[in-house]
Design a protein around this motif. Structure first.
Motif, PDB file in Angstrom:
ATOM      1  N   MET A  12      10.736  40.307 162.233  1.00 42.45           N
ATOM      2  CA  MET A  12      10.010  39.708 162.330  1.00 42.45           C
ATOM      3  C   MET A  12      10.233  39.432 163.930  1.00 42.45           C
ATOM      4  N   ASN A  13       9.650  39.114 165.276  1.00 41.14           N
ATOM      5  CA  ASN A  13       9.642  38.759 166.528  1.00 41.14           C
ATOM      6  C   ASN A  13      10.382  37.175 165.862  1.00 41.14           C
ATOM      7  N   ASP A  14      11.088  36.741 166.946  1.00 37.91           N
ATOM      8  CA  ASP A  14      10.422  35.060 167.362  1.00 37.91           C
ATOM      9  C   ASP A  14       9.136  34.175 167.076  1.00 37.91           C
ATOM     10  N   LEU A  15       8.971  33.489 166.836  1.00 39.45           N
ATOM     11  CA  LEU A  15       7.638  32.938 167.288  1.00 39.45           C
ATOM     12  C   LEU A  15       7.891  31.696 167.595  1.00 39.45           C
ATOM     13  N   HIS A  16       7.396  30.849 168.305  1.00 35.44           N
ATOM     14  CA  HIS A  16       7.539  29.173 168.137  1.00 35.44           C
ATOM     15  C   HIS A  16       6.376  28.287 168.756  1.00 35.44           C
ATOM     16  N   ALA A  17       5.779  27.679 168.088  1.00 35.98           N
ATOM     17  CA  ALA A  17       4.420  27.127 168.519  1.00 35.98           C
ATOM     18  C   ALA A  17       5.359  25.395 168.488  1.00 35.98           C
ATOM     19  N   LEU A  18       4.355  24.268 168.461  1.00 32.50           N
ATOM     20  CA  LEU A  18       4.415  23.061 168.361  1.00 32.50           C
ATOM     21  C   LEU A  18       4.810  23.101 166.709  1.00 32.50           C
ATOM     22  N   ALA A  37      -6.864  23.858 160.542  1.00 35.04           N
ATOM     23  CA  ALA A  37      -7.398  24.835 160.216  1.00 35.04           C
ATOM     24  C   ALA A  37      -6.693  25.868 160.934  1.00 35.04           C
ATOM     25  N   PRO A  38      -6.432  26.098 162.097  1.00 31.85           N
ATOM     26  CA  PRO A  38      -5.992  27.553 162.607  1.00 31.85           C
ATOM     27  C   PRO A  38      -4.551  27.475 162.403  1.00 31.85           C
ATOM     28  N   ALA A  39      -3.483  26.177 161.851  1.00 37.32           N
ATOM     29  CA  ALA A  39      -2.353  25.873 162.091  1.00 37.32           C
ATOM     30  C   ALA A  39      -2.117  26.658 160.522  1.00 37.32           C
ATOM     31  N   ILE A  40      -3.210  26.090 159.187  1.00 42.66           N
ATOM     32  CA  ILE A  40      -2.479  26.264 158.363  1.00 42.66           C
ATOM     33  C   ILE A  40      -2.634  28.020 157.656  1.00 42.66           C
ATOM     34  N   GLY A  41      -3.828  28.601 158.651  1.00 38.04           N
ATOM     35  CA  GLY A  41      -4.410  29.494 158.164  1.00 38.04           C
ATOM     36  C   GLY A  41      -3.095  30.569 159.153  1.00 38.04           C
ATOM     37  N   ILE A  42      -2.317  30.445 160.313  1.00 42.34           N
ATOM     38  CA  ILE A  42      -0.980  31.199 160.631  1.00 42.34           C
ATOM     39  C   ILE A  42       0.471  30.885 159.751  1.00 42.34           C
ATOM     40  N   ALA A  43       0.074  29.565 159.488  1.00 42.59           N
ATOM     41  CA  ALA A  43       1.681  30.016 158.998  1.00 42.59           C
ATOM     42  C   ALA A  43       1.942  30.420 157.901  1.00 42.59           C
ATOM     43  N   ALA A  44       0.354  30.966 156.664  1.00 41.80           N
ATOM     44  CA  ALA A  44       0.894  31.795 155.808  1.00 41.80           C
ATOM     45  C   ALA A  44       0.622  32.651 156.196  1.00 41.80           C
ATOM     46  N   CYS A  45      -0.445  33.115 157.001  1.00 40.65           N
ATOM     47  CA  CYS A  45       0.835  34.130 157.636  1.00 40.65           C
ATOM     48  C   CYS A  45       1.479  35.000 157.661  1.00 40.65           C
ATOM     49  N   LEU A  46       2.276  34.219 158.109  1.00 43.51           N
ATOM     50  CA  LEU A  46       3.897  34.765 158.880  1.00 43.51           C
ATOM     51  C   LEU A  46       4.705  34.058 157.964  1.00 43.51           C
ATOM     52  N   LEU A  47       4.148  33.282 156.797  1.00 37.83           N
ATOM     53  CA  LEU A  47       5.425  33.554 155.434  1.00 37.83           C
ATOM     54  C   LEU A  47       4.800  34.654 154.601  1.00 37.83           C
ATOM     55  N   LEU A  48       3.696  35.427 154.627  1.00 38.24           N
ATOM     56  CA  LEU A  48       3.205  35.811 153.786  1.00 38.24           C
ATOM     57  C   LEU A  48       4.231  37.704 154.148  1.00 38.24           C
ATOM     58  N   ALA A  49       4.018  37.268 156.179  1.00 42.41           N
ATOM     59  CA  ALA A  49       4.683  38.556 156.902  1.00 42.41           C
ATOM     60  C   ALA A  49       6.304  38.876 156.506  1.00 42.41           C
ATOM     61  N   PHE A  53      -1.145  35.134 165.866  1.00 38.81           N
ATOM     62  CA  PHE A  53      -0.180  34.605 166.227  1.00 38.81           C
ATOM     63  C   PHE A  53      -0.690  34.400 167.460  1.00 38.81           C
ATOM     64  N   PHE A  54      -0.762  35.422 167.961  1.00 36.00           N
ATOM     65  CA  PHE A  54      -0.465  35.542 169.654  1.00 36.00           C
ATOM     66  C   PHE A  54      -2.222  35.066 169.914  1.00 36.00           C
ATOM     67  N   GLY A  94      -1.062  27.500 170.035  1.00 34.28           N
ATOM     68  CA  GLY A  94      -1.736  27.337 170.789  1.00 34.28           C
ATOM     69  C   GLY A  94      -2.001  26.209 171.496  1.00 34.28           C
ATOM     70  N   VAL A  95      -2.750  25.648 172.680  1.00 34.60           N
ATOM     71  CA  VAL A  95      -3.146  24.311 173.291  1.00 34.60           C
ATOM     72  C   VAL A  95      -4.311  22.977 172.353  1.00 34.60           C
ATOM     73  N   GLY A  96      -5.055  23.869 171.378  1.00 32.53           N
ATOM     74  CA  GLY A  96      -5.495  23.303 170.089  1.00 32.53           C
ATOM     75  C   GLY A  96      -7.205  23.481 171.002  1.00 32.53           C
ATOM     76  N   THR A  97      -7.962  23.253 169.699  1.00 31.65           N
ATOM     77  CA  THR A  97      -9.297  23.615 170.498  1.00 31.65           C
ATOM     78  C   THR A  97      -9.266  22.499 170.870  1.00 31.65           C
ATOM     79  N   ALA A  98     -10.268  21.541 170.316  1.00 32.80           N
ATOM     80  CA  ALA A  98     -11.598  19.980 171.006  1.00 32.80           C
ATOM     81  C   ALA A  98     -10.302  18.781 172.234  1.00 32.80           C
ATOM     82  N   ILE A  99      -8.800  18.894 171.243  1.00 29.96           N
ATOM     83  CA  ILE A  99      -8.071  18.282 172.496  1.00 29.96           C
ATOM     84  C   ILE A  99      -7.068  19.612 173.372  1.00 29.96           C
TER      85      ILE A  99
END
Ligand code: MRU
Length: 338
Positions: free
Chosen positions: A1-7, A51-63, A119-120, A156-161
């Motif tokens: 997989m490509n390297d991916l970075h978020a906060l 909510a979004p971070a747990i969904g993405i992190a789980a998917c990255l691990l599965l992938a 992720f993107f 990403g940059v967040g939702t309300a924030i």
């Protein structure tokens, strides 16, 4: 997989690490996550959260596991374990379902591609939300927010924030009231930290101070995120959101919910259908985490600890989704996803 970075998520050379959010802001420790069991625990302990971070992190691990040779049968079993790690945020289920659907053809390449796409997509959705949310913020507004909906809670940059950040970066000279967000202090620990890093002027308050500030005219609008939005516009978010919504209604302060369309669950007709996570009593009896443990309640105190509450649609001024800004009238005619 490509390297991916978020906060709070990092994928490098096919190894996934997450920034341990329970230790922030005191310590920035990255934890390697190399098994389904450890990811389930990290999600349940809120080391990775939002909510979004747990969904993405789980998917990255599965992938990454799919790419490393896990069979499709095992992939399906692991996906269902992760899908059940936390019950309220629907992004986890929606993201994993997308991965499962992708796995039907050309496994594992399809799964890797889909995880990268998710992720993107989250980054893009956050940018759209920030833009739309910013359009509702006036220069010099005092904006109140609850929990943490920023870069830590998404990739990403967040939702309300994200909306708050955009308003700040547009030079609107806003001020932010950060609700500390008991019991786990996502506001006091995480949002305060993010605001500081971004240079957004903010003041931290205890949750119980919001009413007094509204009565004094010190709050121009409230921006919150969501863990699941039902078809009728009711939504679940961090405990304390409903109380804020009631306060805004009484004080005639606009109340906005900002979330990507991956947070909408049309199978829930109303908020009554949203499962609410109940958590351990120690979280209410005191505080525990990177900052050490401090228990103030009697050891045998009886505790009720719902992690989320449901805000009914009639308390919401507008829903900001990546597909547009929806008024209560739009929601009544069922336009939630445009
Ligand atoms: O228990 P948490 O910290 O995962 O709860 C997070 C929230 O309630 C957020 O407001 C929500 O997930 C939206 S994050 C963009």
């Amino acid at each position: 997989m490509n390297d991916l970075h978020a906060l709070s998520v990092c994928l490098k050379n096919n190894d996934l690490s997450i920034l341990d959010q329970t230790q922030l802001p005191n310590k920035q420790e990255w934890l390697v996550c190399d098994s389904i069991d450890s990811m389930v625990l990290m999600i349940q302990k809120l080391q990775i959260r939002g909510a979004p971070a747990i969904g993405i992190a789980a998917c990255l691990l599965l992938a990454t596991r799919a790419e490393k040779g896990v069979t499709r049968e095992r992939f399906i079993a692991e996906a269902s374990l992760l899908r059940a790690a936390r019950p309220t945020a629907v992004n986890l289920m929606n993201n994993i379902d997308s991965l499962l659907e992708a796995s039907e053809k050309e496994y594992p390449v399809s799964v890797v591609k889909e995880a990268e796409r998710l992720f993107f997509e989250d980054i893009e959705l956050c940018d759209k939300l920030a833009e739309l949310g910013n359009s509702l913020i006036q220069p010099h507004n005092k904006v109140l927010t609850h929990c943490n909906t920023g870069g830590l809670a998404t990739v990403g940059v967040g939702t309300a924030i994200g909306a708050i950040r955009k308003a700040h970066e547009s030079g609107k000279q806003i001020q932010v009231w950060v609700d500390e967000t008991r019991p786990l202090l996502q506001g006091g620990r995480l949002t305060a930290w993010e605001m500081g890093e971004l240079g957004v002027p903010y003041q931290l308050i205890c949750d119980s101070m919001a009413g007094m500030l509204m009565a004094r005219g010190e709050v121009d609008c409230v921006f919150v995120g969501a863990d699941r939005i039902a078809a009728n516009g009711d939504f679940a978010n961090k405990i304390g959101t409903y109380s804020l919504a009631v306060l805004t209604h009484y004080h005639k302060v606009p109340f906005y919910v900002v979330a990507p369309s991956t947070t909408v669950d049309l199978t829930c007709k109303s908020g009554a259908d949203i499962p609410i996570e109940e958590r351990d009593s120690f979280e209410v009896k005191g505080v525990k985490g990177g900052f050490g443990a401090c228990v103030w309640a009697p050891e045998d105190a009886f505790v009720y600890n719902p992690a989320f509450d449901v805000t009914p649609a009639n308390l919401v001024t507008a829903w900001v989704l990546d597909t547009g800004i929806y008024s209560p009238e739009d929601i009544q005619i069922g336009k939630l996803l445009g």
